[in-house]
Write a protein that holds these residues in place. Structure first.
Motif, PDB file in Angstrom:
ATOM      1  N   ALA A  20       0.756  -1.485   0.108  1.00 15.33           N
ATOM      2  CA  ALA A  20       0.118  -0.108  -0.105  1.00 15.33           C
ATOM      3  C   ALA A  20       0.830   1.303   0.058  1.00 15.33           C
ATOM      4  O   ALA A  20       2.004   1.127   0.369  1.00 15.33           O
ATOM      5  N   GLU A  48       0.756   3.883   6.425  1.00 22.47           N
ATOM      6  CA  GLU A  48       0.262   3.067   5.568  1.00 22.47           C
ATOM      7  C   GLU A  48      -1.236   3.626   5.265  1.00 22.47           C
ATOM      8  O   GLU A  48      -1.975   3.926   6.087  1.00 22.47           O
ATOM      9  N   CYS A  49      -1.288   4.104   4.125  1.00 25.33           N
ATOM     10  CA  CYS A  49      -2.754   4.723   3.580  1.00 25.33           C
ATOM     11  C   CYS A  49      -3.649   3.528   3.713  1.00 25.33           C
ATOM     12  O   CYS A  49      -3.653   2.442   3.385  1.00 25.33           O
ATOM     13  N   GLY A  50      -4.606   4.315   4.239  1.00 20.05           N
ATOM     14  CA  GLY A  50      -6.123   3.415   4.466  1.00 20.05           C
ATOM     15  C   GLY A  50      -7.144   4.470   4.863  1.00 20.05           C
ATOM     16  O   GLY A  50      -6.863   5.553   5.087  1.00 20.05           O
ATOM     17  N   ALA A  51      -8.165   3.914   5.156  1.00 26.24           N
ATOM     18  CA  ALA A  51      -9.224   4.376   5.744  1.00 26.24           C
ATOM     19  C   ALA A  51      -9.077   5.327   6.882  1.00 26.24           C
ATOM     20  O   ALA A  51      -9.343   6.451   7.010  1.00 26.24           O
ATOM     21  N   THR A  52      -8.835   4.810   7.651  1.00 25.96           N
ATOM     22  CA  THR A  52      -8.232   5.413   9.223  1.00 25.96           C
ATOM     23  C   THR A  52      -7.222   6.603   8.670  1.00 25.96           C
ATOM     24  O   THR A  52      -7.635   7.667   9.657  1.00 25.96           O
ATOM     25  N   TYR A  76      -5.536   6.443  -2.760  1.00 22.98           N
ATOM     26  CA  TYR A  76      -4.992   7.547  -2.053  1.00 22.98           C
ATOM     27  C   TYR A  76      -3.927   7.983  -2.604  1.00 22.98           C
ATOM     28  O   TYR A  76      -3.472   7.808  -3.482  1.00 22.98           O
ATOM     29  N   TYR A  99      -7.673  10.768   0.442  1.00 24.71           N
ATOM     30  CA  TYR A  99      -8.597  10.189  -0.730  1.00 24.71           C
ATOM     31  C   TYR A  99      -7.914  10.776  -2.113  1.00 24.71           C
ATOM     32  O   TYR A  99      -7.859  12.023  -1.981  1.00 24.71           O
TER      33      TYR A  99
END
Length: 153
Positions: A20, A48-52, A76, A99
């Protein structure tokens, strides 16, 4: 030996492509002419990019640019935003993962207390930090090692 060297290089590139997106995230405040960096509640760290991560970074941006609203997407990108206080020597840098549909750098903003001085967005690992070229040098180093191993044999 040649096939092994090529295989190692391709595996390294493939492994990094599967991971990611990683971005620097947090707040850094500089004060005065000597750019003395103050400690903050959210120190800069690689995440690390993610929703959180995207939600927390959007919350940091919303405090500065309240007009920024975006619908979540699966992709992202990293951002780097620097703004300065108008009546002091204080500047703040916010970095994070957001995003892809959000456009942080859509026009410079200014308020009664602050003004934007720098903004960038990117979609490569660590591209919003000073260490963004580290992976390129690792890949170059692996290529040189493979080349030397091929020439020695």
């Amino acid at each position: 030996m040649k096939l092994i060297a090529i295989g190692v290089i391709l595996a390294t590139i493939g492994f990094n492509a599967i991971n990611a997106l990683k971005c620097m995230q947090g707040i850094e405040v500089s004060k005065g002419d000597n750019n003395e960096v103050q400690k903050s509640d959210n120190p800069l760290e690689i995440t690390e990019c993610g929703a959180t991560a995207a939600v927390s970074s959007t919350a940091l941006l919303f405090a500065v640019k309240p007009s920024i609203i975006s619908f979540p997407s699966g992709d992202y990108k990293c951002y780097h935003l620097k703004y300065e206080e108008k009546n002091s020597d204080t500047s703040t840098i916010i970095k994070g993962c957001i995003y892809n549909s959000l456009n942080v750098c859509d026009g410079k903003y200014s308020s009664s207390n602050t003004k934007e001085s720098f903004c960038s967005q990117c979609d490569m690992d660590g591209c919003n930090s000073g260490e963004r070229f580290a992976f390129d040098f690792k890949l170059l180093g692996l290529t040189l090692v493979a080349l030397v191993a091929y020439l020695v044999k």
